[in-house]
Design a protein around this motif. Structure first.
Motif, mmCIF file in Angstrom:
data_model
loop_
_atom_site.group_PDB
_atom_site.id
_atom_site.type_symbol
_atom_site.label_atom_id
_atom_site.label_comp_id
_atom_site.label_asym_id
_atom_site.label_seq_id
_atom_site.Cartn_x
_atom_site.Cartn_y
_atom_site.Cartn_z
ATOM 1 N N HIS A 1 7.398 58.318 39.995
ATOM 2 C CA HIS A 1 6.304 58.304 40.969
ATOM 3 C C HIS A 1 5.092 57.606 40.333
ATOM 4 N N PHE A 2 5.175 56.289 40.295
ATOM 5 C CA PHE A 2 4.199 55.544 39.513
ATOM 6 C C PHE A 2 2.814 55.493 40.155
ATOM 7 N N GLU A 3 2.655 56.066 41.361
ATOM 8 C CA GLU A 3 1.307 56.133 41.936
ATOM 9 C C GLU A 3 0.411 57.046 41.102
ATOM 10 N N LYS A 4 1.031 57.884 40.246
ATOM 11 C CA LYS A 4 0.266 58.758 39.355
ATOM 12 C C LYS A 4 -0.140 58.050 38.071
ATOM 13 N N THR A 5 0.302 56.820 37.902
ATOM 14 C CA THR A 5 0.039 56.068 36.678
ATOM 15 C C THR A 5 -0.803 54.843 36.988
ATOM 16 N N PRO A 6 -1.326 54.187 35.971
ATOM 17 C CA PRO A 6 -2.091 52.954 36.202
ATOM 18 C C PRO A 6 -1.211 51.736 36.443
ATOM 19 N N PHE A 7 0.114 51.919 36.428
ATOM 20 C CA PHE A 7 1.012 50.784 36.590
ATOM 21 C C PHE A 7 1.241 50.492 38.066
ATOM 22 N N GLY A 8 1.423 49.222 38.388
ATOM 23 C CA GLY A 8 1.674 48.800 39.749
ATOM 24 C C GLY A 8 3.147 48.566 40.008
ATOM 25 N N ASP A 9 3.432 47.938 41.151
ATOM 26 C CA ASP A 9 4.820 47.725 41.567
ATOM 27 C C ASP A 9 5.603 46.886 40.569
ATOM 28 N N ASP A 10 4.986 45.848 40.068
ATOM 29 C CA ASP A 10 5.701 44.928 39.186
ATOM 30 C C ASP A 10 6.116 45.593 37.879
ATOM 31 N N GLU A 11 5.299 46.520 37.368
ATOM 32 C CA GLU A 11 5.588 47.146 36.080
ATOM 33 C C GLU A 11 6.417 48.420 36.195
ATOM 34 N N ALA A 12 6.439 49.048 37.389
ATOM 35 C CA ALA A 12 7.021 50.388 37.523
ATOM 36 C C ALA A 12 8.478 50.447 37.089
ATOM 37 N N ALA A 13 9.320 49.585 37.661
ATOM 38 C CA ALA A 13 10.748 49.614 37.323
ATOM 39 C C ALA A 13 10.964 49.295 35.848
ATOM 40 N N GLN A 14 10.188 48.366 35.312
ATOM 41 C CA GLN A 14 10.338 47.996 33.908
ATOM 42 C C GLN A 14 9.981 49.167 32.995
ATOM 43 N N VAL A 15 8.934 49.897 33.346
ATOM 44 C CA VAL A 15 8.498 51.025 32.514
ATOM 45 C C VAL A 15 9.567 52.114 32.481
ATOM 46 N N ILE A 16 10.063 52.542 33.652
ATOM 47 C CA ILE A 16 11.026 53.649 33.664
ATOM 48 C C ILE A 16 12.358 53.226 33.052
ATOM 49 N N ASN A 17 12.778 51.975 33.241
ATOM 50 C CA ASN A 17 14.021 51.510 32.618
ATOM 51 C C ASN A 17 13.893 51.469 31.099
ATOM 52 N N THR A 18 12.725 51.069 30.615
ATOM 53 C CA THR A 18 12.513 51.044 29.164
ATOM 54 C C THR A 18 12.489 52.459 28.591
ATOM 55 N N VAL A 19 11.910 53.402 29.324
ATOM 56 C CA VAL A 19 11.916 54.803 28.887
ATOM 57 C C VAL A 19 13.356 55.307 28.760
ATOM 58 N N LEU A 20 14.185 54.998 29.754
ATOM 59 C CA LEU A 20 15.576 55.454 29.729
ATOM 60 C C LEU A 20 16.366 54.769 28.616
ATOM 61 N N GLU A 21 16.051 53.522 28.316
ATOM 62 C CA GLU A 21 16.717 52.832 27.214
ATOM 63 C C GLU A 21 16.303 53.424 25.862
ATOM 64 N N CYS A 22 15.024 53.726 25.719
ATOM 65 C CA CYS A 22 14.552 54.329 24.462
ATOM 66 C C CYS A 22 15.116 55.739 24.285
ATOM 67 N N TYR A 23 15.408 56.398 25.403
ATOM 68 C CA TYR A 23 15.993 57.741 25.291
ATOM 69 C C TYR A 23 17.373 57.684 24.645
ATOM 70 N N ARG A 24 18.063 56.554 24.794
ATOM 71 C CA ARG A 24 19.368 56.421 24.154
ATOM 72 C C ARG A 24 19.237 56.596 22.638
#
Length: 497
Positions: free
Chosen positions: A174-197
Protein backbone atom coordinates in the motif's frame (compact mmCIF):
# COMPACT_ATOMS: atom_id res chain seq x y z
CA UNK A 1 -75.91 82.11 3.22
CA UNK A 2 -73.97 81.42 0.05
CA UNK A 3 -70.69 81.82 1.91
CA UNK A 4 -71.84 79.31 4.44
CA UNK A 5 -72.55 76.74 1.71
CA UNK A 6 -69.19 77.37 0.03
CA UNK A 7 -67.37 76.87 3.29
CA UNK A 8 -69.19 73.61 3.91
CA UNK A 9 -68.34 72.45 0.38
CA UNK A 10 -64.62 73.18 0.89
CA UNK A 11 -64.65 71.44 4.22
CA UNK A 12 -66.29 68.44 2.59
CA UNK A 13 -63.62 68.25 -0.15
CA UNK A 14 -60.91 68.61 2.44
CA UNK A 15 -62.32 65.72 4.40
CA UNK A 16 -62.32 63.53 1.32
CA UNK A 17 -58.70 64.28 0.63
CA UNK A 18 -57.64 63.45 4.17
CA UNK A 19 -59.38 60.08 4.12
CA UNK A 20 -57.66 58.87 0.92
CA UNK A 21 -55.53 55.70 1.74
CA UNK A 22 -52.00 55.15 0.45
CA UNK A 23 -51.54 52.36 -2.12
CA UNK A 24 -50.42 48.97 -0.72
CA UNK A 25 -46.71 48.10 -1.00
CA UNK A 26 -45.86 45.33 -3.43
CA UNK A 27 -44.27 42.09 -2.04
CA UNK A 28 -41.06 40.38 -3.23
CA UNK A 29 -41.50 39.32 -6.81
CA UNK A 30 -39.15 36.66 -8.24
CA UNK A 31 -38.41 37.51 -11.83
CA UNK A 32 -38.42 33.97 -13.19
CA UNK A 33 -38.51 35.16 -16.76
CA UNK A 34 -35.41 37.29 -16.37
CA UNK A 35 -33.59 34.54 -14.46
CA UNK A 36 -34.35 32.00 -17.22
CA UNK A 37 -33.16 34.44 -19.85
CA UNK A 38 -29.94 34.98 -17.88
CA UNK A 39 -29.44 31.22 -17.57
CA UNK A 40 -29.73 30.89 -21.33
CA UNK A 41 -27.50 33.90 -21.83
CA UNK A 42 -24.68 32.56 -19.62
CA UNK A 43 -25.08 28.86 -20.57
CA UNK A 44 -22.30 28.91 -23.15
CA UNK A 45 -19.93 30.58 -20.71
CA UNK A 46 -20.81 28.05 -18.00
CA UNK A 47 -20.21 25.12 -20.35
CA UNK A 48 -16.87 26.55 -21.43
CA UNK A 49 -15.71 27.06 -17.82
CA UNK A 50 -16.98 23.60 -16.82
CA UNK A 51 -15.05 21.90 -19.63
CA UNK A 52 -11.92 23.94 -18.92
CA UNK A 53 -12.15 23.10 -15.20
CA UNK A 54 -12.51 19.40 -15.96
CA UNK A 55 -9.42 19.47 -18.15
CA UNK A 56 -7.39 21.37 -15.55
CA UNK A 57 -8.44 19.02 -12.74
CA UNK A 58 -7.59 15.92 -14.81
CA UNK A 59 -4.23 17.31 -15.84
CA UNK A 60 -3.41 18.39 -12.29
CA UNK A 61 -4.40 15.01 -10.83
CA UNK A 62 -2.34 13.12 -13.39
CA UNK A 63 0.67 15.34 -12.77
CA UNK A 64 0.61 15.65 -8.98
CA UNK A 65 -1.39 12.70 -7.65
CA UNK A 66 0.68 10.41 -5.43
CA UNK A 67 -1.14 7.23 -6.43
CA UNK A 68 -2.63 6.63 -9.83
CA UNK A 69 -2.47 2.82 -9.81
CA UNK A 70 -3.71 0.03 -7.58
CA UNK A 71 -1.45 -1.29 -4.84
CA UNK A 72 0.96 -3.81 -6.45
CA UNK A 73 0.49 -7.41 -5.30
CA UNK A 74 3.10 -10.20 -5.34
CA UNK A 75 2.79 -13.91 -4.57
CA UNK A 76 5.52 -15.79 -2.69
CA UNK A 77 5.83 -19.44 -1.71
CA UNK A 78 7.81 -21.66 0.68
CA UNK A 79 8.71 -25.24 -0.17
CA UNK A 80 10.81 -27.15 2.33
CA UNK A 81 10.39 -29.83 4.95
CA UNK A 82 8.31 -28.39 7.80
CA UNK A 83 6.74 -25.51 5.87
CA UNK A 84 3.31 -27.21 5.93
CA UNK A 85 3.62 -27.47 9.72
CA UNK A 86 4.36 -23.77 10.17
CA UNK A 87 8.02 -24.38 11.00
CA UNK A 88 11.26 -22.88 9.79
CA UNK A 89 13.88 -25.13 8.21
CA UNK A 90 15.63 -25.34 11.57
CA UNK A 91 12.45 -26.47 13.34
CA UNK A 92 11.35 -23.22 14.98
CA UNK A 93 7.99 -21.47 14.59
CA UNK A 94 7.87 -19.63 11.29
CA UNK A 95 6.83 -15.95 11.26
CA UNK A 96 6.13 -14.66 7.76
CA UNK A 97 6.24 -11.09 9.09
CA UNK A 98 10.01 -11.46 9.06
CA UNK A 99 9.63 -10.21 5.48
CA UNK A 100 8.98 -6.81 7.06
CA UNK A 101 12.11 -7.04 9.18
CA UNK A 102 13.86 -3.63 9.18
CA UNK A 103 17.07 -5.39 8.15
CA UNK A 104 15.42 -6.64 4.95
CA UNK A 105 13.93 -3.25 4.13
CA UNK A 106 17.22 -1.50 4.80
CA UNK A 107 18.93 -3.90 2.39
CA UNK A 108 16.34 -3.15 -0.29
CA UNK A 109 16.42 0.64 0.13
CA UNK A 110 20.22 0.63 0.12
CA UNK A 111 20.24 -1.47 -3.03
CA UNK A 112 17.88 1.00 -4.73
CA UNK A 113 19.77 4.03 -3.46
CA UNK A 114 16.93 5.41 -1.32
CA UNK A 115 17.26 7.00 2.10
CA UNK A 116 16.90 4.72 5.12
CA UNK A 117 14.51 7.21 6.70
CA UNK A 118 11.75 5.52 4.69
CA UNK A 119 12.20 2.15 6.42
CA UNK A 120 9.25 2.49 8.79
CA UNK A 121 6.84 3.83 6.15
CA UNK A 122 7.71 0.97 3.79
CA UNK A 123 7.37 -1.53 6.63
CA UNK A 124 3.90 -0.31 7.58
CA UNK A 125 2.79 -0.35 3.92
CA UNK A 126 3.44 -4.09 3.46
CA UNK A 127 0.44 -6.35 4.06
CA UNK A 128 0.91 -10.14 4.07
CA UNK A 129 -2.03 -12.54 3.75
CA UNK A 130 -1.79 -16.33 3.78
CA UNK A 131 -3.45 -18.36 1.04
CA UNK A 132 -5.54 -21.24 2.41
CA UNK A 133 -4.15 -24.58 1.13
CA UNK A 134 -6.50 -26.62 -1.12
CA UNK A 135 -6.42 -29.62 1.24
CA UNK A 136 -7.63 -27.42 4.13
CA UNK A 137 -10.46 -26.11 1.96
CA UNK A 138 -11.44 -29.70 1.06
CA UNK A 139 -11.42 -30.75 4.73
CA UNK A 140 -13.56 -27.79 5.75
CA UNK A 141 -15.97 -28.57 2.90
CA UNK A 142 -16.38 -32.17 4.15
CA UNK A 143 -17.15 -31.00 7.68
CA UNK A 144 -19.50 -28.34 6.35
CA UNK A 145 -21.44 -30.92 4.34
CA UNK A 146 -21.69 -33.20 7.37
CA UNK A 147 -22.86 -30.31 9.56
CA UNK A 148 -25.57 -29.30 7.09
CA UNK A 149 -26.91 -32.85 7.18
CA UNK A 150 -26.66 -33.55 10.90
CA UNK A 151 -26.46 -30.15 12.58
CA UNK A 152 -24.14 -31.69 15.18
CA UNK A 153 -22.19 -29.31 17.38
CA UNK A 154 -19.33 -31.81 17.45
CA UNK A 155 -18.98 -31.55 13.68
CA UNK A 156 -19.13 -27.77 13.91
CA UNK A 157 -16.33 -27.80 16.47
CA UNK A 158 -14.30 -30.14 14.28
CA UNK A 159 -14.77 -27.74 11.38
CA UNK A 160 -13.51 -24.85 13.53
CA UNK A 161 -10.54 -26.92 14.67
CA UNK A 162 -9.23 -27.57 11.16
CA UNK A 163 -5.59 -26.64 11.41
CA UNK A 164 -3.46 -25.52 8.50
CA UNK A 165 -0.40 -23.46 7.80
CA UNK A 166 -0.20 -21.62 4.48
CA UNK A 167 2.84 -22.10 2.29
CA UNK A 168 1.88 -19.34 -0.14
CA UNK A 169 1.31 -15.70 0.74
CA UNK A 170 -0.11 -12.67 -1.01
CA UNK A 171 2.02 -9.57 -0.38
CA UNK A 172 0.35 -6.20 -0.99
CA UNK A 173 2.27 -2.93 -0.98
CA UNK A 174 0.00 0.00 0.00
CA UNK A 175 2.47 2.55 -1.24
CA UNK A 176 0.11 5.50 -0.63
CA UNK A 177 1.54 5.33 2.91
CA UNK A 178 5.04 5.90 1.56
CA UNK A 179 6.74 8.73 -0.33
CA UNK A 180 7.10 6.48 -3.37
CA UNK A 181 4.91 6.91 -6.44
CA UNK A 182 3.53 4.52 -9.03
CA UNK A 183 6.76 4.12 -10.95
CA UNK A 184 8.79 3.11 -7.87
CA UNK A 185 6.17 1.05 -5.99
CA UNK A 186 6.52 -2.28 -7.80
CA UNK A 187 10.30 -1.96 -7.90
CA UNK A 188 10.50 -1.30 -4.15
CA UNK A 189 8.35 -4.26 -3.07
CA UNK A 190 10.02 -6.65 -5.55
CA UNK A 191 13.45 -5.62 -4.26
CA UNK A 192 12.29 -6.18 -0.67
CA UNK A 193 11.14 -9.69 -1.57
CA UNK A 194 14.42 -10.41 -3.37
CA UNK A 195 16.47 -9.22 -0.39
CA UNK A 196 14.35 -11.43 1.86
CA UNK A 197 15.78 -14.42 0.00
CA UNK A 198 19.26 -13.58 1.33
CA UNK A 199 17.86 -12.91 4.80
CA UNK A 200 15.91 -16.20 4.71
CA UNK A 201 18.92 -18.29 3.75
CA UNK A 202 21.18 -16.58 6.28
CA UNK A 203 18.64 -16.80 9.11
CA UNK A 204 17.49 -20.37 8.67
CA UNK A 205 20.84 -22.02 8.28
CA UNK A 206 21.38 -22.63 4.58
CA UNK A 207 24.45 -20.44 4.56
CA UNK A 208 25.64 -21.12 8.08
CA UNK A 209 29.27 -22.10 8.28
CA UNK A 210 30.14 -25.50 9.70
CA UNK A 211 32.97 -25.13 12.13
CA UNK A 212 35.40 -22.26 12.17
CA UNK A 213 37.41 -21.79 9.00
CA UNK A 214 39.81 -19.47 10.78
CA UNK A 215 40.51 -21.48 13.91
CA UNK A 216 43.57 -19.83 15.39
CA UNK A 217 45.49 -21.62 18.15
CA UNK A 218 48.30 -19.74 19.82
CA UNK A 219 50.69 -22.48 20.92
CA UNK A 220 52.06 -20.25 23.71
CA UNK A 221 48.63 -20.10 25.37
CA UNK A 222 47.38 -23.67 24.90
CA UNK A 223 49.01 -26.99 25.53
CA UNK A 224 49.62 -29.08 22.43
CA UNK A 225 47.22 -31.84 23.41
CA UNK A 226 44.40 -29.33 23.98
CA UNK A 227 45.08 -27.75 20.59
CA UNK A 228 44.93 -31.12 18.86
CA UNK A 229 41.67 -31.97 20.65
CA UNK A 230 40.19 -28.66 19.48
CA UNK A 231 41.03 -29.46 15.87
CA UNK A 232 39.80 -33.01 16.35
CA UNK A 233 36.40 -31.74 17.57
CA UNK A 234 36.09 -29.64 14.43
CA UNK A 235 36.93 -32.66 12.28
CA UNK A 236 34.33 -34.70 14.16
CA UNK A 237 31.65 -32.08 13.45
CA UNK A 238 32.60 -32.02 9.79
CA UNK A 239 32.52 -35.82 9.63
CA UNK A 240 29.01 -36.03 11.13
CA UNK A 241 27.68 -33.38 8.75
CA UNK A 242 29.19 -34.90 5.62
CA UNK A 243 28.26 -38.48 6.54
CA UNK A 244 24.65 -37.44 7.17
CA UNK A 245 24.48 -35.77 3.76
CA UNK A 246 26.13 -38.74 2.08
CA UNK A 247 23.76 -41.23 3.69
CA UNK A 248 20.69 -39.45 2.28
CA UNK A 249 21.42 -40.47 -1.33
CA UNK A 250 23.26 -37.39 -2.50
CA UNK A 251 26.06 -39.37 -4.09
CA UNK A 252 25.39 -37.89 -7.54
CA UNK A 253 26.11 -34.33 -6.43
CA UNK A 254 29.56 -32.88 -7.06
CA UNK A 255 30.43 -29.28 -6.31
CA UNK A 256 31.37 -27.16 -9.30
CA UNK A 257 33.41 -24.89 -7.00
CA UNK A 258 35.44 -27.44 -5.04
CA UNK A 259 35.15 -30.43 -7.35
CA UNK A 260 34.34 -32.68 -4.37
CA UNK A 261 31.43 -35.00 -3.72
CA UNK A 262 30.30 -35.71 -0.17
CA UNK A 263 32.01 -39.07 -0.37
CA UNK A 264 35.32 -37.40 -1.29
CA UNK A 265 35.03 -35.02 1.66
CA UNK A 266 34.19 -37.86 4.04
CA UNK A 267 37.29 -39.78 2.99
CA UNK A 268 39.48 -36.68 3.36
CA UNK A 269 38.16 -35.96 6.85
CA UNK A 270 38.61 -39.57 7.93
CA UNK A 271 42.21 -39.48 6.72
CA UNK A 272 42.88 -36.25 8.61
CA UNK A 273 41.43 -37.70 11.82
CA UNK A 274 43.14 -41.08 11.66
CA UNK A 275 46.53 -39.99 10.36
CA UNK A 276 47.18 -36.34 11.22
CA UNK A 277 45.21 -36.00 14.45
CA UNK A 278 45.40 -39.44 16.07
CA UNK A 279 49.04 -39.93 15.07
CA UNK A 280 50.00 -36.58 16.57
CA UNK A 281 48.14 -37.36 19.79
CA UNK A 282 49.97 -40.68 20.08
CA UNK A 283 53.33 -38.97 19.52
CA UNK A 284 52.58 -36.32 22.16
CA UNK A 285 51.57 -38.93 24.71
CA UNK A 286 54.45 -41.33 24.04
CA UNK A 287 57.07 -38.58 24.19
CA UNK A 288 55.41 -36.56 26.99
CA UNK A 289 55.43 -33.35 24.93
CA UNK A 290 53.48 -31.27 27.42
CA UNK A 291 54.13 -27.86 28.97
CA UNK A 292 52.19 -28.15 32.23
CA UNK A 293 50.98 -31.59 33.29
CA UNK A 294 49.04 -30.37 36.34
CA UNK A 295 47.19 -27.73 34.30
CA UNK A 296 46.28 -30.38 31.75
CA UNK A 297 44.89 -32.62 34.50
CA UNK A 298 42.82 -29.72 35.89
CA UNK A 299 41.56 -28.85 32.41
CA UNK A 300 40.30 -32.33 31.62
CA UNK A 301 38.74 -32.76 35.08
CA UNK A 302 36.86 -29.50 34.58
CA UNK A 303 35.90 -30.56 31.06
CA UNK A 304 34.47 -33.84 32.37
CA UNK A 305 32.40 -32.04 35.02
CA UNK A 306 31.08 -29.61 32.40
CA UNK A 307 30.08 -32.44 30.06
CA UNK A 308 28.42 -34.32 32.93
CA UNK A 309 26.22 -31.30 33.69
CA UNK A 310 25.33 -30.90 30.01
CA UNK A 311 24.49 -34.61 29.77
CA UNK A 312 22.25 -34.37 32.84
CA UNK A 313 20.32 -31.50 31.30
CA UNK A 314 20.00 -33.35 27.98
CA UNK A 315 18.84 -36.49 29.81
CA UNK A 316 16.12 -34.52 31.63
CA UNK A 317 14.90 -33.20 28.29
CA UNK A 318 14.89 -36.72 26.86
CA UNK A 319 12.88 -38.06 29.83
CA UNK A 320 10.38 -35.21 29.46
CA UNK A 321 9.81 -36.09 25.80
CA UNK A 322 9.42 -39.79 26.63
CA UNK A 323 6.88 -38.94 29.35
CA UNK A 324 4.97 -36.74 26.91
CA UNK A 325 4.78 -39.60 24.42
CA UNK A 326 3.51 -42.02 27.07
CA UNK A 327 0.77 -39.66 28.28
CA UNK A 328 -0.15 -38.25 24.87
CA UNK A 329 -3.76 -38.74 23.74
CA UNK A 330 -4.20 -38.76 20.01
CA UNK A 331 -6.83 -36.66 18.29
CA UNK A 332 -10.22 -38.27 17.86
CA UNK A 333 -11.90 -37.75 14.50
CA UNK A 334 -15.64 -38.32 14.11
CA UNK A 335 -16.91 -39.37 10.69
CA UNK A 336 -20.59 -38.83 9.89
CA UNK A 337 -22.58 -40.84 7.40
CA UNK A 338 -25.81 -38.90 7.21
CA UNK A 339 -26.81 -38.76 10.86
CA UNK A 340 -25.22 -38.48 14.26
CA UNK A 341 -26.37 -42.00 15.18
CA UNK A 342 -24.32 -43.43 12.32
CA UNK A 343 -21.19 -41.65 13.46
CA UNK A 344 -18.03 -43.66 13.79
CA UNK A 345 -14.95 -42.48 15.61
CA UNK A 346 -11.33 -43.44 15.15
CA UNK A 347 -7.98 -42.10 16.25
CA UNK A 348 -5.64 -40.51 13.79
CA UNK A 349 -1.94 -39.84 14.24
CA UNK A 350 -1.38 -36.15 14.66
CA UNK A 351 1.60 -34.15 13.53
CA UNK A 352 2.29 -33.21 17.14
CA UNK A 353 2.53 -36.89 18.08
CA UNK A 354 4.98 -37.58 15.26
CA UNK A 355 6.96 -34.50 16.24
CA UNK A 356 7.40 -35.91 19.75
CA UNK A 357 9.11 -39.00 18.34
CA UNK A 358 11.39 -36.79 16.28
CA UNK A 359 12.28 -34.82 19.40
CA UNK A 360 12.92 -38.07 21.25
CA UNK A 361 15.39 -39.26 18.62
CA UNK A 362 17.16 -35.91 18.58
CA UNK A 363 17.40 -35.85 22.38
CA UNK A 364 18.77 -39.41 22.38
CA UNK A 365 21.48 -38.41 19.90
CA UNK A 366 22.49 -35.47 22.11
CA UNK A 367 22.70 -37.69 25.20
CA UNK A 368 24.78 -40.26 23.31
CA UNK A 369 27.10 -37.53 22.05
CA UNK A 370 27.77 -36.28 25.58
CA UNK A 371 28.35 -39.84 26.77
CA UNK A 372 30.94 -40.35 24.06
CA UNK A 373 32.70 -37.05 24.81
CA UNK A 374 32.83 -37.86 28.52
CA UNK A 375 34.39 -41.25 27.79
CA UNK A 376 37.00 -39.64 25.52
CA UNK A 377 37.87 -36.98 28.10
CA UNK A 378 38.24 -39.63 30.83
CA UNK A 379 40.55 -41.62 28.58
CA UNK A 380 42.54 -38.48 27.82
CA UNK A 381 42.75 -37.66 31.55
CA UNK A 382 44.12 -41.12 32.30
CA UNK A 383 46.73 -40.79 29.57
CA UNK A 384 47.81 -37.34 30.79
CA UNK A 385 48.25 -38.66 34.33
CA UNK A 386 50.62 -41.30 32.94
CA UNK A 387 52.82 -38.73 31.15
CA UNK A 388 56.34 -38.25 32.39
CA UNK A 389 57.30 -35.18 34.34
CA UNK A 390 60.48 -34.41 32.45
CA UNK A 391 60.59 -31.82 29.72
CA UNK A 392 60.65 -33.07 26.11
CA UNK A 393 63.64 -32.27 23.90
CA UNK A 394 63.59 -29.27 21.58
CA UNK A 395 63.54 -31.55 18.53
CA UNK A 396 60.40 -33.28 19.73
CA UNK A 397 58.70 -29.95 20.55
CA UNK A 398 59.64 -28.58 17.12
CA UNK A 399 58.28 -31.72 15.45
CA UNK A 400 54.96 -31.41 17.34
CA UNK A 401 54.63 -27.72 16.44
CA UNK A 402 55.35 -28.44 12.79
CA UNK A 403 52.77 -31.25 12.66
CA UNK A 404 50.30 -29.07 14.54
CA UNK A 405 50.73 -26.26 12.00
CA UNK A 406 50.09 -28.72 9.16
CA UNK A 407 47.01 -30.06 10.96
CA UNK A 408 45.71 -26.49 11.40
CA UNK A 409 46.13 -25.77 7.69
CA UNK A 410 44.44 -29.02 6.68
CA UNK A 411 41.49 -28.50 9.05
CA UNK A 412 40.93 -24.97 7.78
CA UNK A 413 41.02 -26.20 4.17
CA UNK A 414 38.55 -28.98 4.91
CA UNK A 415 36.21 -26.58 6.72
CA UNK A 416 36.21 -24.23 3.73
CA UNK A 417 35.66 -27.08 1.26
CA UNK A 418 32.80 -28.57 3.29
CA UNK A 419 31.11 -25.19 3.75
CA UNK A 420 31.40 -24.35 0.07
CA UNK A 421 30.12 -27.76 -1.04
CA UNK A 422 27.21 -27.85 1.42
CA UNK A 423 26.10 -24.30 0.64
CA UNK A 424 26.26 -24.95 -3.11
CA UNK A 425 24.17 -28.10 -2.65
CA UNK A 426 21.62 -26.31 -0.45
CA UNK A 427 21.19 -23.36 -2.78
CA UNK A 428 21.20 -25.28 -6.07
CA UNK A 429 19.48 -28.56 -5.15
CA UNK A 430 18.07 -29.12 -1.68
CA UNK A 431 16.58 -25.71 -1.03
CA UNK A 432 16.41 -24.27 -4.52
CA UNK A 433 12.68 -23.64 -4.10
CA UNK A 434 12.62 -23.17 -0.33
CA UNK A 435 11.62 -19.56 -0.92
CA UNK A 436 10.49 -18.22 -4.26
CA UNK A 437 8.68 -15.23 -5.73
CA UNK A 438 5.85 -16.93 -7.60
CA UNK A 439 4.36 -13.76 -9.10
CA UNK A 440 6.34 -10.49 -9.02
CA UNK A 441 4.46 -7.30 -8.23
CA UNK A 442 3.54 -5.06 -11.16
CA UNK A 443 1.39 -2.04 -12.06
CA UNK A 444 -1.18 -2.94 -14.71
CA UNK A 445 -2.32 -0.37 -17.27
CA UNK A 446 -5.97 -1.17 -16.60
CA UNK A 447 -5.41 -0.50 -12.93
CA UNK A 448 -3.65 2.74 -13.83
CA UNK A 449 -6.64 4.03 -15.83
CA UNK A 450 -9.09 2.89 -13.18
CA UNK A 451 -7.19 4.60 -10.36
CA UNK A 452 -6.77 7.75 -12.49
CA UNK A 453 -10.53 8.00 -12.98
CA UNK A 454 -11.09 7.26 -9.29
CA UNK A 455 -8.67 9.99 -8.24
CA UNK A 456 -10.04 12.53 -10.74
CA UNK A 457 -13.74 12.06 -10.12
CA UNK A 458 -13.87 13.45 -6.57
CA UNK A 459 -12.03 16.73 -7.13
CA UNK A 460 -13.79 17.13 -10.49
CA UNK A 461 -17.23 16.81 -8.91
CA UNK A 462 -16.25 19.37 -6.30
CA UNK A 463 -14.95 21.87 -8.89
CA UNK A 464 -17.94 21.33 -11.19
CA UNK A 465 -20.31 21.87 -8.26
CA UNK A 466 -18.60 25.18 -7.46
CA UNK A 467 -18.81 26.25 -11.14
CA UNK A 468 -22.48 25.29 -11.31
CA UNK A 469 -23.32 27.19 -8.12
CA UNK A 470 -21.46 30.20 -9.47
CA UNK A 471 -23.36 29.99 -12.75
CA UNK A 472 -26.75 29.74 -10.98
CA UNK A 473 -25.85 32.48 -8.51
CA UNK A 474 -24.75 34.93 -11.20
CA UNK A 475 -27.87 34.20 -13.26
CA UNK A 476 -30.20 34.77 -10.31
CA UNK A 477 -28.47 37.98 -9.22
CA UNK A 478 -28.40 39.28 -12.77
CA UNK A 479 -32.11 38.43 -13.21
CA UNK A 480 -33.05 40.40 -10.09
CA UNK A 481 -30.95 43.35 -11.20
CA UNK A 482 -32.54 43.46 -14.65
CA UNK A 483 -36.03 43.13 -13.15
CA UNK A 484 -35.31 45.91 -10.66
CA UNK A 485 -34.04 48.29 -13.33
CA UNK A 486 -37.05 47.58 -15.55
CA UNK A 487 -39.53 48.28 -12.75
CA UNK A 488 -37.67 51.43 -11.85
CA UNK A 489 -37.80 52.66 -15.41
CA UNK A 490 -41.53 51.87 -15.66
CA UNK A 491 -42.21 53.78 -12.44
CA UNK A 492 -40.28 56.81 -13.63
CA UNK A 493 -42.13 56.76 -16.95
CA UNK A 494 -45.49 56.62 -15.16
CA UNK A 495 -44.62 59.59 -12.97
CA UNK A 496 -43.50 61.56 -16.00
CA UNK A 497 -46.96 61.12 -17.57
Amino acid sequence: MLKTEENELKNSQLNITLKQEEPEKEGLVIPLGEIIRCLKRFAIGWLAIAVLSALLVSAGTAAFSHQLSAAPVAMIGFNYSGAESGLTPDGKTFDVNSIKNPTVIEMALTKLGYSLEHVESVRSAIDIEGVVPPEAIDEISVYKSAYEKSGSLQVAQAMLDVDYNPTQYRVTFHFEKTPFGDDEAAQVINTVLECYRTYFFDTYGYNNSIGNAALAVDYTDYDYLVAVDTYNNTLSTLQNTVDELESEDRSDFRSTQTGYSFSDLSDAISMARSYDSDTLIAYIQSNSVVRDKESMISYYEYRIDELERAKKSALEKYNTVVESIETYEKDAVVMFAGSEEDASAYTKASEQYDRLFTQKNEAQIVVSSYTQQIAECKARLDSVKKLGTGEASEDKVAYVEERLARLSEKVNTLVEDVNTTVMEYNESVEFANAYSILVPASVLSTSYVTMLISNVIKPMLLVEAVVLLGYLGISVVKGFMISYHKRKEEAEAAEAQ
